[in-house]
Design a protein around this motif. Structure first.
Motif, PDB file in Angstrom:
ATOM      1  N   ALA A   1      -0.937   5.319  -1.891  1.00 13.41           N
ATOM      2  CA  ALA A   1      -0.505   4.359  -0.866  1.00 13.41           C
ATOM      3  C   ALA A   1       1.004   4.309  -0.750  1.00 13.41           C
ATOM      4  CB  ALA A   1      -1.055   2.966  -1.203  1.00 13.41           C
TER       5      ALA A   1
ATOM      6  N   VAL B   1       2.020   7.656   1.234  1.00  9.13           N
ATOM      7  CA  VAL B   1       1.643   7.905   2.629  1.00  9.13           C
ATOM      8  C   VAL B   1       1.862   6.721   3.547  1.00  9.13           C
ATOM      9  CG1 VAL B   1      -0.111   9.539   1.876  1.00  9.13           C
ATOM     10  CG2 VAL B   1      -0.761   7.165   2.294  1.00  9.13           C
ATOM     11  N   GLY B   2       2.018   5.513   2.999  1.00  2.66           N
ATOM     12  CA  GLY B   2       2.048   4.368   3.914  1.00  2.66           C
ATOM     13  C   GLY B   2       3.208   3.448   3.663  1.00  2.66           C
TER      14      GLY B   2
ATOM     15  N   ASP C   1       1.133  -1.901   2.510  1.00  2.00           N
ATOM     16  CA  ASP C   1      -0.239  -1.506   2.191  1.00  2.00           C
ATOM     17  C   ASP C   1      -0.454  -1.217   0.708  1.00  2.00           C
ATOM     18  OD1 ASP C   1      -1.288  -1.783   4.729  1.00  2.00           O
ATOM     19  OD2 ASP C   1      -0.647   0.217   5.348  1.00  2.00           O
TER      20      ASP C   1
ATOM     21  N   SER D   1      -1.791  11.548   6.602  1.00  7.45           N
ATOM     22  CA  SER D   1      -1.256  10.297   6.066  1.00  7.45           C
ATOM     23  C   SER D   1      -2.073   9.104   6.531  1.00  7.45           C
ATOM     24  CB  SER D   1       0.210  10.127   6.488  1.00  7.45           C
ATOM     25  OG  SER D   1       1.004  11.131   5.910  1.00  7.45           O
ATOM     26  N   GLU D   2      -2.384   9.069   7.816  1.00  6.74           N
ATOM     27  CA  GLU D   2      -3.163   7.941   8.348  1.00  6.74           C
ATOM     28  C   GLU D   2      -4.573   7.957   7.794  1.00  6.74           C
ATOM     29  OE1 GLU D   2      -3.903   4.472  10.471  1.00  6.74           O
ATOM     30  OE2 GLU D   2      -2.036   5.510   9.930  1.00  6.74           O
TER      31      GLU D   2
ATOM     32  N   ARG E   1      -4.401   6.606   4.347  1.00  6.31           N
ATOM     33  CA  ARG E   1      -4.181   5.156   4.340  1.00  6.31           C
ATOM     34  C   ARG E   1      -5.469   4.413   4.657  1.00  6.31           C
ATOM     35  NH1 ARG E   1      -0.668   1.340   7.783  1.00  6.31           N
ATOM     36  NH2 ARG E   1      -0.964   2.817   9.459  1.00  6.31           N
ATOM     37  N   ARG E   2      -6.201   4.896   5.639  1.00  2.00           N
ATOM     38  CA  ARG E   2      -7.472   4.239   6.001  1.00  2.00           C
ATOM     39  C   ARG E   2      -8.522   4.425   4.889  1.00  2.00           C
ATOM     40  NH1 ARG E   2      -7.056   0.864  10.578  1.00  2.00           N
ATOM     41  NH2 ARG E   2      -5.267   1.643  11.744  1.00  2.00           N
TER      42      ARG E   2
ATOM     43  N   LEU F   1      -6.592  -2.259   7.552  1.00  2.00           N
ATOM     44  CA  LEU F   1      -5.504  -1.764   6.718  1.00  2.00           C
ATOM     45  C   LEU F   1      -5.668  -2.322   5.304  1.00  2.00           C
ATOM     46  CD1 LEU F   1      -2.529  -2.340   9.188  1.00  2.00           C
ATOM     47  CD2 LEU F   1      -3.694  -0.176   8.681  1.00  2.00           C
TER      48      LEU F   1
END
Length: 821
Positions: A81, A84-85, A89, A265-266, A269-270, A651
């Motif tokens: 986390a 990537v975010g 988050d 990355s997204e 994160r998800r 998120l």
């Protein structure tokens, strides 16, 4: 003889005797080490350095809370986390760190309490140094110390016998051989064994981790002595979750790569948002916290919990076995009357002379010593100390006139042949709840009686009956009533006359107190023994081995047995029971085997331990409902988004907020709340029966709300996710309100406080922006609330079904002859 000085506790008494007026011991081996020798050996590290049984070290506590499978999983996800975010988050990592720190602090508090209580209740052996006798903590013994022994003493280091006077040692806890062994000078003794009768001294040859007991303790450290269904069940649940995380995470990540437009990355994160809620991060932590808090609460009542799962174990107990003396009655007794059978004998002088020979008198002999002082001019030729197994002791004495006679003092039915007329009088006293000792003259030498005990009853002539009154503990009736009201069966097992024990039991209104039995009439065949033990509540003339047989027979019937005793004759039964409880003034051997020690000797504390155990079990089960519901709906949400090929709606920070308000914060409050619900078995099955349906309803309601909002907002994912988050929060609140029953004022206030916190996030713009929870318009929010109401009704139905199943299972247990556990 030798001079006794004040021990480490500052008192002038050693082993219950006054320490003044005794002559110094001559220098040499019998006098022990000098202070200079002790200092040199301490400097070389030749001390009895043993880990405390009361709890883990500071390092163990920190490692146990930080180095866990759960924290390892969360730690990996946290690193991803952070890579990537945005930092927002990674909020879940801060929550986990805070929870773990809280766990360390609370467990350290419990450790300090347990260590303090353990120091109070620790056995303090008598060690000779500089020609004097000192009472020391076991950790202060050094190699070469001379350690004294008496009845009930636990041997704390390995050594070689230096002096022995009728010294009998039981090493069954180490070797499995239950017969006491007579020790003579030059024989070895092992730490972990205990003295059954007699006295003596030995030289410490191995100390610390080199002793036999230390090696066994290290082996025992790798296993828990008390069975904990909660711990085992939670470990099982954590294992299931761990196995599910990897495949669900892989499937979700691949699904997010195809469904989203933010790249790797997204998708990562998800995926983290979907995986983190699956981890029941607070469940293991709160289990440790609840046990630790329970130990602290019991510590304030002077209850030393030497193994934390024993709190849970005692709450599940359905049968309590009690020794009479020291538990139902006080250890102190009074001589009520002496019934002289043979005239012309100076009974008082004989009793005084016999009492003067006993360095560690049991309760009955202590009453004799208090009543009759030692006569002048009497000498001892030969003596045998009292033994619980023999139930008599004696000595060959020469009085002031030069007449030599062998005297025996003990249980009448052990010293007289069956059917003897004196036994009628003994039974008459016993029916009044009085204890009786027989003073008899023996025509055989003591050595012959010991070699052929069956000849003893036919070689004795009864001289007098010493009738002793027992003092019933004031708190005993209330404690027995509590157990009866809770459906816990109480059985009294004592070495005294069955009639006397039965009279005491009836006087205390013990259920089944009129069903007494002489344990010598118990059958040997296991199934028959089990039936007889189940049908009777009071047992007299129970030998140490028969106590073990009774406990074993009860457990063979599926009973969960707690054994409460304080004497050396209770040690084998304490070891065999599911939970062992000992009075603080009990023998060192009994205290060493007990998982719970009542340091203030207050029998009324035992119901408090049971109540604390029920609090632990009920609260952990409630907390498990919350965490496993979250695990279920998180896993199902991850699967559903893959099946419908949509981006994961939430998120990580949003789910951290919802999880904290519906599970994390309330779980801490509920875990420490009062709870008197009677424990039931099948922990894993009961938790899953509630959590799985609730998790399914929550996931479907959340996805339904997301679909409706997605259509209303014409594909605006952020707005649709906010509406779905509202549904998720409200349904989670419904689960919380069910788990938090009964609806007391503070529980209602807890639910309202969590609702208010979520409302504040919605009303404060900065918080709303931080968590990206923006409710737009009224159509989608109203639909979200409506879906949550329907889901709440379904949850209520699921709860009622799960509750009905639990009641049915309990009724099946009862109809099968068992009890709720």
């Amino acid at each position: 003889m030798y001079k006794r000085s004040k021990g480490a506790n500052g008192t002038g008494r050693v082993g219950g005797h006054d320490t003044a007026g005794l002559l110094p011991l001559p220098r040499g081996a019998a006098g022990g080490l000098t202070s200079a020798e002790v200092a040199r050996r301490t400097g070389r590290g030749e001390v009895n350095d043993m880990p405390s049984r009361s709890g883990r070290t500071v390092g163990d506590v920190v490692r146990a809370n930080f180095c866990t499978r759960i924290n390892a999983i969360i730690g990996v996800l946290l690193v991803v986390a952070l890579i990537v975010g945005p930092l927002h988050d990674a909020l879940f990592g801060v929550v986990i760190l805070a929870n773990t720190l809280i766990g360390v602090v609370l467990e350290m508090r419990a450790k300090r309490t347990l260590d303090r209580l353990a120091a109070v209740g620790e056995a303090r052996p008598t060690v000779r140094r500089d020609g004097r006798a000192l009472t020391l903590a076991p950790a202060h013994i050094v190699l070469g110390d001379v350690v004294e022994l008496g009845p009930g003493d636990r041997i704390v280091v390995d050594g070689t016998v230096l002096e022995a006077k009728g010294l009998e040692v039981d090493a069954s806890l180490l070797t499995g051989e239950a017969e006491p062994v007579l020790k003579r000078p030059g024989d070895d003794v092992m730490s972990g064994s205990f003295v059954v009768s007699g006295s003596g001294a030995f030289v410490a040859r191995r100390v610390g981790r080199a002793t036999r007991a230390a090696r066994l303790a290290e082996e025992a450290h790798r296993r828990t002595l008390v069975t904990s269904e909660l711990r085992d069940g939670i470990n099982t649940l954590i294992t299931y979750v761990t196995y599910a995380l990897v495949p669900v995470g892989i499937v979700l990540f691949l699904g997010q790569l195809g469904a989203g437009d933010g790249g790797v990355s997204e998708a990562a994160r998800r995926t983290i948002a979907g995986i983190v809620p699956m981890v029941p991060e607070g469940l293991v932590l709160l289990t440790a916290v609840v046990f630790a808090a329970g130990a602290v609460r019991l510590g304030k009542r002077d209850c030393l919990v030497q193994e934390l799962p024993a709190i849970e174990g005692l709450a599940r107990v359905d049968t309590v076995c009690l020794d009479k003396t020291g538990t139902l009655t006080e250890t102190s007794m009074d001589v009520s009357v002496v019934h002289e059978i043979e005239q012309g004998v100076r009974v008082g002088d004989v009793l005084g002379a016999l009492g003067a020979l006993d360095d560690r008198p049991e309760a009955g002999m202590r009453a004799v010593i208090d009543a009759y002082p030692a006569p002048k001019g009497w000498t001892e030729k030969e003596s045998v100390p009292f033994s619980a197994a023999r139930r008599w002791g004696g000595a060959t004495l020469t009085d002031a006139a030069g007449t030599t006679v062998t005297w025996l003092l003990g249980a009448a039915d052990a010293l007289l042949a069956p059917g003897h007329s004196v036994l009628v009088a003994v039974d008459a006293y016993g029916e009044r709840g009085l204890r009786v000792l027989l003073l008899a003259r023996c025509s055989l030498p003591l050595s012959e009686v010991l070699a052929a005990p069956e000849r003893g009853p036919y070689a004795t002539a009864p001289v007098a009956l010493v009738v002793i009154a027992q003092r019933v503990r004031e708190e005993a009736p209330a404690a027995l009533r509590y157990f009866a009201e809770q459906g816990v069966e109480t059985k009294v097992i004592s070495g005294d006359n069955a009639l006397s024990v039965g009279a005491v039991a009836r006087g205390l209104d013990l259920p089944g107190g009129d069903r007494h039995l002489d344990a010598r009439q118990l059958p040997d065949e296991p199934s028959q023994l089990s039936d007889v033990v189940a049908d009777h509540a009071v047992f007299g003339r129970v030998s140490p081995h028969r106590k073990l047989d009774i406990v074993t027979a009860l457990r063979s019937r599926g009973r969960t047995v707690a054994m409460m005793g304080d004497g050396v004759n209770d040690v084998l039964a304490l070891k065999a029971a599911d939970v062992a409880v000992c009075m603080g003034t009990g023998s060192p051997a009994a205290r060493a085997e007990a998982q719970i020690v009542l340091l203030d000797d207050d029998f009324s504390s035992l119901p408090s331990v049971v109540a604390e155990g029920r609090r632990v079990i009920g609260n952990i089960e409630g907390v498990a409902h919350l965490f496993l519901t979250k695990t279920t709906y998180s896993a199902l949400l991850a699967v559903l988004v893959v099946l419908v090929d949509v981006p994961y709606p939430f998120l990580p920070r949003q789910l951290t907020l919802i999880g904290a308000l519906t599970i994390g914060i309330p779980a801490f409050v509920l875990a420490l709340a009062p709870n008197t619900v009677r424990p039931q078995g099948h922990f894993v099955r009961r938790v899953l029966r509630f959590a799985v349906p609730c998790g399914v309803v929550t996931a479907l309601a959340t996805m339904g709300s997301y679909a409706v909002a997605h259509a209303v907002y014409d594909g605006d994912r952020e707005a649709a996710a906010s509406a779905a988050a509202l549904t998720l929060f409200l349904v989670g609140l419904c689960v919380l309100s069910i788990v938090a029953r009964p609806r007391t004022w503070w529980r209602v206030l807890l639910v309202l406080a969590m609702t208010l916190c979520f409302a504040v996030v919605q009303l404060v713009p900065s918080l709303r922006t931080f968590f990206q929870l923006e409710l737009v318009g009224t159509a989608a929010p109203c639909a979200a609330v409506g879906i949550a109401v329907v889901a709440g009704a379904l949850l209520e139905s699921a709860w009622r079904i799960a509750r009905r199943g639990s009641v049915d299972a309990a009724e099946r247990d009862l109809s099968g002859g068992g009890v709720l556990r």
